[in-house]
Design a protein around this motif. Sequence first.
Motif, short mmCIF file in Angstrom:
data_model
loop_
_atom_site.label_atom_id
_atom_site.label_comp_id
_atom_site.label_asym_id
_atom_site.label_seq_id
_atom_site.Cartn_x
_atom_site.Cartn_y
_atom_site.Cartn_z
N MET A 1 38.84 93.54 -30.15
CA MET A 1 40.03 92.79 -30.73
C MET A 1 40.58 93.12 -31.96
SD MET A 1 38.26 89.19 -29.27
CE MET A 1 39.44 88.08 -30.32
N ALA A 2 39.64 93.32 -32.77
CA ALA A 2 40.17 93.81 -34.30
C ALA A 2 40.92 94.77 -34.44
CB ALA A 2 38.80 93.89 -35.11
N LEU A 3 40.43 95.93 -33.45
CA LEU A 3 41.13 97.29 -33.47
C LEU A 3 42.56 97.01 -32.79
CD1 LEU A 3 41.18 100.47 -34.11
CD2 LEU A 3 40.30 100.49 -31.92
N LEU A 4 42.52 96.04 -31.82
CA LEU A 4 43.78 96.11 -31.09
C LEU A 4 44.86 94.85 -31.91
CD1 LEU A 4 42.76 95.84 -27.44
CD2 LEU A 4 43.90 97.68 -28.44
N GLY A 5 44.06 94.13 -32.81
CA GLY A 5 44.85 93.12 -33.55
C GLY A 5 44.98 91.97 -32.33
N GLU A 6 44.14 91.83 -31.45
CA GLU A 6 44.01 90.70 -30.64
C GLU A 6 43.68 89.41 -31.18
OE1 GLU A 6 44.90 88.29 -27.93
OE2 GLU A 6 45.62 90.26 -27.41
N GLY A 7 44.02 88.31 -30.92
CA GLY A 7 43.46 87.10 -31.61
C GLY A 7 42.66 86.20 -30.50
N LYS A 8 42.85 86.51 -29.06
CA LYS A 8 42.23 85.69 -27.96
C LYS A 8 41.10 86.61 -27.56
CE LYS A 8 46.70 83.52 -26.29
NZ LYS A 8 47.41 83.50 -25.42
N LEU A 9 39.90 85.99 -27.61
CA LEU A 9 38.68 86.31 -26.81
C LEU A 9 38.87 86.53 -25.60
CD1 LEU A 9 36.02 87.23 -27.72
CD2 LEU A 9 35.14 84.95 -27.39
N SER A 10 39.60 85.57 -24.75
CA SER A 10 39.85 85.81 -23.28
C SER A 10 40.54 87.12 -23.07
CB SER A 10 40.59 84.58 -22.82
OG SER A 10 41.87 84.58 -23.22
N GLU A 11 41.33 87.70 -23.72
CA GLU A 11 41.99 89.12 -23.54
C GLU A 11 41.27 90.38 -23.52
OE1 GLU A 11 44.97 89.55 -22.47
OE2 GLU A 11 45.21 87.34 -22.26
N VAL A 12 39.79 90.36 -23.79
CA VAL A 12 39.04 91.38 -23.84
C VAL A 12 37.65 90.89 -23.16
CG1 VAL A 12 37.58 93.17 -25.09
CG2 VAL A 12 40.10 92.36 -26.17
N LYS A 13 37.35 91.28 -21.68
CA LYS A 13 36.15 90.88 -21.22
C LYS A 13 35.55 92.24 -20.51
CE LYS A 13 38.35 86.93 -19.51
NZ LYS A 13 37.87 85.53 -18.72
N ILE A 14 34.18 92.34 -21.16
CA ILE A 14 33.48 93.38 -20.82
C ILE A 14 32.78 93.08 -19.21
CG2 ILE A 14 31.13 94.60 -21.40
CD1 ILE A 14 33.46 94.70 -23.41
N VAL A 15 32.99 93.93 -18.50
CA VAL A 15 32.70 94.05 -17.04
C VAL A 15 31.73 95.07 -16.59
CG1 VAL A 15 34.83 92.77 -16.70
CG2 VAL A 15 34.86 95.05 -16.18
N LYS A 16 31.20 94.92 -15.03
CA LYS A 16 30.74 96.00 -14.55
C LYS A 16 31.23 96.13 -13.19
CE LYS A 16 26.92 93.21 -12.63
NZ LYS A 16 25.67 93.17 -12.49
N VAL A 17 31.30 97.23 -12.43
CA VAL A 17 31.77 97.31 -11.05
C VAL A 17 30.66 96.99 -10.19
CG1 VAL A 17 32.43 98.91 -9.19
CG2 VAL A 17 33.14 99.37 -11.57
N GLY B 1 31.92 89.88 -14.63
CA GLY B 1 31.89 89.94 -16.15
C GLY B 1 30.32 90.14 -16.74
N LEU B 2 29.96 90.66 -17.71
CA LEU B 2 28.61 90.76 -18.36
C LEU B 2 28.33 89.52 -19.42
CD1 LEU B 2 28.36 94.57 -18.59
CD2 LEU B 2 27.41 93.19 -17.03
N LEU B 3 27.39 89.17 -19.67
CA LEU B 3 27.25 88.05 -20.55
C LEU B 3 27.29 88.53 -22.02
CD1 LEU B 3 24.05 86.46 -18.94
CD2 LEU B 3 26.32 85.52 -19.08
N ASP B 4 28.01 87.74 -23.06
CA ASP B 4 28.09 88.13 -24.26
C ASP B 4 26.96 88.10 -25.15
OD1 ASP B 4 31.10 88.14 -24.16
OD2 ASP B 4 31.23 85.93 -24.91
#
Length: 138
Positions: free
Chosen positions: A26-42, A50-53
Amino acid sequence: HATTREALAVTVLEGATLLEVRRAVMALLGEGKLSEVKIVKVVRSGGFAGLLDTEKLKGRKELLALGREFKLQALQVVVHIDRSLGVRSDMQVPQGTTIRALKDRLCAKDPTGTSKPEAFTLQVAGSNTALHDDSRLS
């Protein structure tokens, strides 16, 4: 990115949680919303889960993410080699470029080939504080 296959590199501590990875992206992208970056698996069905934070990296070096695309802006950088003589280097680099990578590019442009990135520091104009090599441009 899980769907666009864009890649993005961030630096976190070895024992970081996935939440810390998300925040670094988020910091690198300048993104303020946590919902815009989700870590996932196939998953078997071909979709994503989604994977747990709270999950730790556990040695993983690559992760998949969903949400906003990883479009980085091109930054125009001016490095004054000797301001009093008007000697400077103008470069266009991607957002997120490290100071070390910028120093490497400066050394590559040295016509004498004698410049070494560890032999000099960079700082923001008007500041007396050297930028760390692992700092990223934003």
